[in-house]
Design a protein around this motif. Structure first.
Motif, PDB file in Angstrom:
ATOM      1  N   LEU A 207      23.990  82.761  61.707  1.00 22.85           N
ATOM      2  CA  LEU A 207      24.394  81.362  61.564  1.00 22.85           C
ATOM      3  C   LEU A 207      25.879  81.222  61.248  1.00 22.85           C
ATOM      4  CD1 LEU A 207      21.267  79.986  59.721  1.00 22.85           C
ATOM      5  CD2 LEU A 207      22.049  79.350  62.007  1.00 22.85           C
ATOM      6  N   LEU A 208      26.421  82.087  60.401  1.00 21.74           N
ATOM      7  CA  LEU A 208      27.854  82.024  60.113  1.00 21.74           C
ATOM      8  C   LEU A 208      28.674  82.316  61.368  1.00 21.74           C
ATOM      9  CD1 LEU A 208      28.173  83.607  56.555  1.00 21.74           C
ATOM     10  CD2 LEU A 208      28.447  81.206  57.215  1.00 21.74           C
ATOM     11  N   LYS A 209      28.199  83.225  62.190  1.00 24.03           N
ATOM     12  CA  LYS A 209      28.878  83.487  63.463  1.00 24.03           C
ATOM     13  C   LYS A 209      28.800  82.242  64.351  1.00 24.03           C
ATOM     14  CE  LYS A 209      28.955  86.580  67.409  1.00 24.03           C
ATOM     15  NZ  LYS A 209      28.326  87.719  68.081  1.00 24.03           N
ATOM     16  N   HIS A 210      27.649  81.612  64.379  1.00 22.46           N
ATOM     17  CA  HIS A 210      27.427  80.417  65.203  1.00 22.46           C
ATOM     18  C   HIS A 210      28.367  79.282  64.808  1.00 22.46           C
ATOM     19  CE1 HIS A 210      25.214  77.681  67.762  1.00 22.46           C
ATOM     20  NE2 HIS A 210      25.035  76.866  66.735  1.00 22.46           N
ATOM     21  N   VAL A 211      28.615  79.112  63.512  1.00 23.62           N
ATOM     22  CA  VAL A 211      29.499  78.040  63.048  1.00 23.62           C
ATOM     23  C   VAL A 211      30.939  78.528  62.866  1.00 23.62           C
ATOM     24  CG1 VAL A 211      27.632  76.716  61.996  1.00 23.62           C
ATOM     25  CG2 VAL A 211      28.935  78.320  60.585  1.00 23.62           C
ATOM     26  N   LYS A 212      31.224  79.720  63.384  1.00 26.46           N
ATOM     27  CA  LYS A 212      32.560  80.313  63.372  1.00 26.46           C
ATOM     28  C   LYS A 212      33.127  80.472  61.958  1.00 26.46           C
ATOM     29  CE  LYS A 212      33.725  78.651  68.021  1.00 26.46           C
ATOM     30  NZ  LYS A 212      32.397  78.573  68.492  1.00 26.46           N
ATOM     31  N   LEU A 213      32.284  80.984  61.064  1.00 27.07           N
ATOM     32  CA  LEU A 213      32.714  81.221  59.686  1.00 27.07           C
ATOM     33  C   LEU A 213      32.337  82.617  59.186  1.00 27.07           C
ATOM     34  CD1 LEU A 213      31.927  77.762  58.042  1.00 27.07           C
ATOM     35  CD2 LEU A 213      34.179  78.749  58.501  1.00 27.07           C
ATOM     36  N   SER A 214      32.164  83.557  60.079  1.00 29.33           N
ATOM     37  CA  SER A 214      31.808  84.919  59.673  1.00 29.33           C
ATOM     38  C   SER A 214      32.816  85.494  58.687  1.00 29.33           C
ATOM     39  CB  SER A 214      31.721  85.839  60.893  1.00 29.33           C
ATOM     40  OG  SER A 214      30.681  85.439  61.735  1.00 29.33           O
TER      41      SER A 214
ATOM     42  N   LYS B 206      34.220  84.095  56.325  1.00 32.95           N
ATOM     43  CA  LYS B 206      34.115  83.461  55.006  1.00 32.95           C
ATOM     44  C   LYS B 206      32.825  83.849  54.285  1.00 32.95           C
ATOM     45  CE  LYS B 206      37.729  80.626  55.321  1.00 32.95           C
ATOM     46  NZ  LYS B 206      38.673  80.242  54.301  1.00 32.95           N
ATOM     47  N   VAL B 207      32.203  84.937  54.684  1.00 31.72           N
ATOM     48  CA  VAL B 207      30.886  85.309  54.178  1.00 31.72           C
ATOM     49  C   VAL B 207      30.809  85.376  52.653  1.00 31.72           C
ATOM     50  CG1 VAL B 207      31.188  87.819  54.346  1.00 31.72           C
ATOM     51  CG2 VAL B 207      28.910  86.819  54.572  1.00 31.72           C
ATOM     52  N   GLY B 208      31.847  85.785  51.967  1.00 30.46           N
ATOM     53  CA  GLY B 208      31.796  85.909  50.508  1.00 30.46           C
ATOM     54  C   GLY B 208      32.453  84.758  49.772  1.00 30.46           C
ATOM     55  N   ALA B 209      32.870  83.720  50.490  1.00 27.99           N
ATOM     56  CA  ALA B 209      33.612  82.619  49.874  1.00 27.99           C
ATOM     57  C   ALA B 209      32.684  81.679  49.104  1.00 27.99           C
ATOM     58  CB  ALA B 209      34.366  81.837  50.938  1.00 27.99           C
ATOM     59  N   TYR B 210      33.221  81.117  48.033  1.00 24.62           N
ATOM     60  CA  TYR B 210      32.525  80.088  47.272  1.00 24.62           C
ATOM     61  C   TYR B 210      32.840  78.724  47.895  1.00 24.62           C
ATOM     62  CZ  TYR B 210      31.531  83.559  43.704  1.00 24.62           C
ATOM     63  OH  TYR B 210      31.064  84.661  43.035  1.00 24.62           O
ATOM     64  N   PRO B 211      31.981  77.726  47.683  1.00 21.58           N
ATOM     65  CA  PRO B 211      32.223  76.401  48.273  1.00 21.58           C
ATOM     66  C   PRO B 211      33.612  75.838  47.986  1.00 21.58           C
ATOM     67  CG  PRO B 211      30.013  76.497  47.379  1.00 21.58           C
ATOM     68  CD  PRO B 211      30.698  77.769  46.973  1.00 21.58           C
ATOM     69  N   ALA B 212      34.125  76.019  46.774  1.00 24.24           N
ATOM     70  CA  ALA B 212      35.442  75.486  46.417  1.00 24.24           C
ATOM     71  C   ALA B 212      36.575  76.144  47.213  1.00 24.24           C
ATOM     72  CB  ALA B 212      35.692  75.644  44.921  1.00 24.24           C
ATOM     73  N   GLU B 213      36.288  77.289  47.817  1.00 25.15           N
ATOM     74  CA  GLU B 213      37.291  78.007  48.604  1.00 25.15           C
ATOM     75  C   GLU B 213      37.272  77.598  50.070  1.00 25.15           C
ATOM     76  OE1 GLU B 213      37.184  82.089  45.928  1.00 25.15           O
ATOM     77  OE2 GLU B 213      35.935  81.968  47.703  1.00 25.15           O
ATOM     78  N   LEU B 214      36.395  76.668  50.431  1.00 28.92           N
ATOM     79  CA  LEU B 214      36.269  76.221  51.821  1.00 28.92           C
ATOM     80  C   LEU B 214      36.854  74.823  51.984  1.00 28.92           C
ATOM     81  CD1 LEU B 214      32.540  77.246  52.432  1.00 28.92           C
ATOM     82  CD2 LEU B 214      34.592  78.558  53.024  1.00 28.92           C
ATOM     83  N   SER B 215      37.404  74.562  53.172  1.00 26.72           N
ATOM     84  CA  SER B 215      37.884  73.207  53.469  1.00 26.72           C
ATOM     85  C   SER B 215      36.686  72.287  53.662  1.00 26.72           C
ATOM     86  CB  SER B 215      38.731  73.227  54.747  1.00 26.72           C
ATOM     87  OG  SER B 215      37.898  73.446  55.883  1.00 26.72           O
TER      88      SER B 215
END
Length: 120
Positions: free
Chosen positions: A21-28, A30-39
């Motif tokens: 799913l992370l590959k599908h949404v182009k976020l592979s 960011k696998v270890g990122a916390y929500p606050a670290e994401l746009s």
């Protein structure tokens, strides 16, 4: 992985699904990122991935692109469109803005003064 763990999926199955799913949404990446670290756009893409995690028959989305830039909005609409076209998932979206280039058949309903009617 949390939604899968809640539904008692095995860890190996959960990890494989998350990776896919992370590959599908182009976020592979960011696998270890916390929500606050994401746009905001990345958080919305994770939300779509989370919604798809346990292969639902329907997704209910309330303003999924409300606060996003055009790039992120287009990506979210594409993900929802693909969920419908390729996975057969019914997608119900509440929005004020339907993209002009959606390219999918849909039904549109309006609500005015508490009355729901289908727009033509």
């Amino acid at each position: 992985m949390l939604p899968l763990k809640v539904h008692k999926y095995a860890d190996d199955v959960s990890r494989a699904q998350v990776k896919k799913l992370l590959k599908h949404v182009k976020l592979s990446h960011k696998v270890g990122a916390y929500p606050a670290e994401l746009s905001g756009g990345e958080q919305q893409r994770v939300a779509v991935a989370r919604a798809l995690a346990h292969n639902p028959s329907i997704i209910l989305a309330d303003e999924p692109t409300g606060n996003l830039d055009d790039y992120s909005s287009d990506m979210i609409w594409t993900l929802l469109k693909n969920a419908n076209e390729h996975l057969g998932i019914t997608v119900v979206v509440v929005t004020h803005r339907i993209p002009t280039n959606l390219g999918i058949k849909y039904r549109r309903f309006n609500i005015e003064e508490g009355v729901v009617y289908e727009a033509s």
